[in-house]
Design an enzyme around this catalytic site. Sequence first.
Site, short mmCIF file in Angstrom:
data_model
loop_
_atom_site.label_atom_id
_atom_site.label_comp_id
_atom_site.label_asym_id
_atom_site.label_seq_id
_atom_site.Cartn_x
_atom_site.Cartn_y
_atom_site.Cartn_z
N HIS A 228 0.81 -1.23 0.00
CA HIS A 228 0.00 0.00 0.00
C HIS A 228 0.84 1.28 0.00
O HIS A 228 0.67 2.14 -0.85
CB HIS A 228 -0.93 -0.02 1.21
N GLU A 268 -4.41 -4.14 9.51
CA GLU A 268 -4.57 -3.27 8.34
C GLU A 268 -3.57 -2.12 8.31
O GLU A 268 -3.93 -0.95 8.49
CB GLU A 268 -6.01 -2.75 8.26
N HIS A 270 -1.39 0.82 6.94
CA HIS A 270 -1.50 1.77 5.82
C HIS A 270 -0.20 2.57 5.69
O HIS A 270 0.80 2.06 5.21
CB HIS A 270 -2.72 2.66 6.00
N GLU A 285 -5.02 0.63 10.83
CA GLU A 285 -6.40 1.10 10.79
C GLU A 285 -7.21 0.68 12.03
O GLU A 285 -8.24 1.29 12.33
CB GLU A 285 -7.09 0.59 9.52
#
Length: 294
Positions: A228, A268, A270, A285
């Site tokens: 990401h 998660e 990022h 997240e």
Amino acid sequence: MTNPSIREIELSEPGSGPYGITAGPDGALWLTLAGTGGVARVAPDGEVRTYLADPAESRPLIITTGPDGALWYTRSGDHRLGRITVDGRTSSVALPPGTAPCGLAVGPDGALWYAGMGDDTVGRVTVDGAVTTFPLPVAKGFPSMLVAGPDGALWLTLNQANAIARVALDGRVTLHALPTEAAGPVGITLGGDGALWFVEIAAGQLGRITPDGRIDEFPLPDRAARPHAIVADPAGGCWFTEWAANRVGHIDRAGHIAGYDLPTPTSEPHGLTVTPDGTVWIALETGVVAHLTP
């Protein structure tokens, strides 16, 4: 690198959605809270403060230190750039309706440049709030992240156009198509080798493009990892998040790729940043910030 230490700091309530992260001029970490709006500050001693003056629907994404010493961040939900000083004073600059800004960087001209996901533009904002926009020569290209290059231009990923764009300060655009079809580029950074490094979230690869447009791609060991964000490290390599694999990855100058599992499942990851001491900080997240000490 063997067995780095990874620790986590609870940042805010569930649903806050930490997304972007940067090291501020005050020595603290600053993060955007995409789920609730606003930003959070993590002091060197671990103290956490949240600033929630923005609307909950503002969906802040990328944050960076501006040329004025304040923190600036994109508000994709209400089409603005947010600004917060290190002592917590907030303001914002309105962008054209439908902009949905994502990536943000300081250009070589001392202005802030953003990528307009919603309207296929790149924009320039001065610290006193003057906005100039430049159209990109693609429709629904989903411009995502951008970075100042070594050549006096801005470089950005076009996630749905499967290309990297170079934007000169006068708005002239050069497109570089990626070799892998539907690769889905997202994060981009300036590497220590003078090239631009980026992630291909759909292809499970890293990419490297030189200022003259030569592209190389590096498949990840786990092609389903959904990389990401990416950031250069002081040793000449790059760190990147593997969103779907719950990992942080690293590629060194020789091209060797390694991955490090995060302690909490499905956290998660990022955005990420590297502080001068080499510590890697990752926005998760789930409401946590993790730090990896090599």
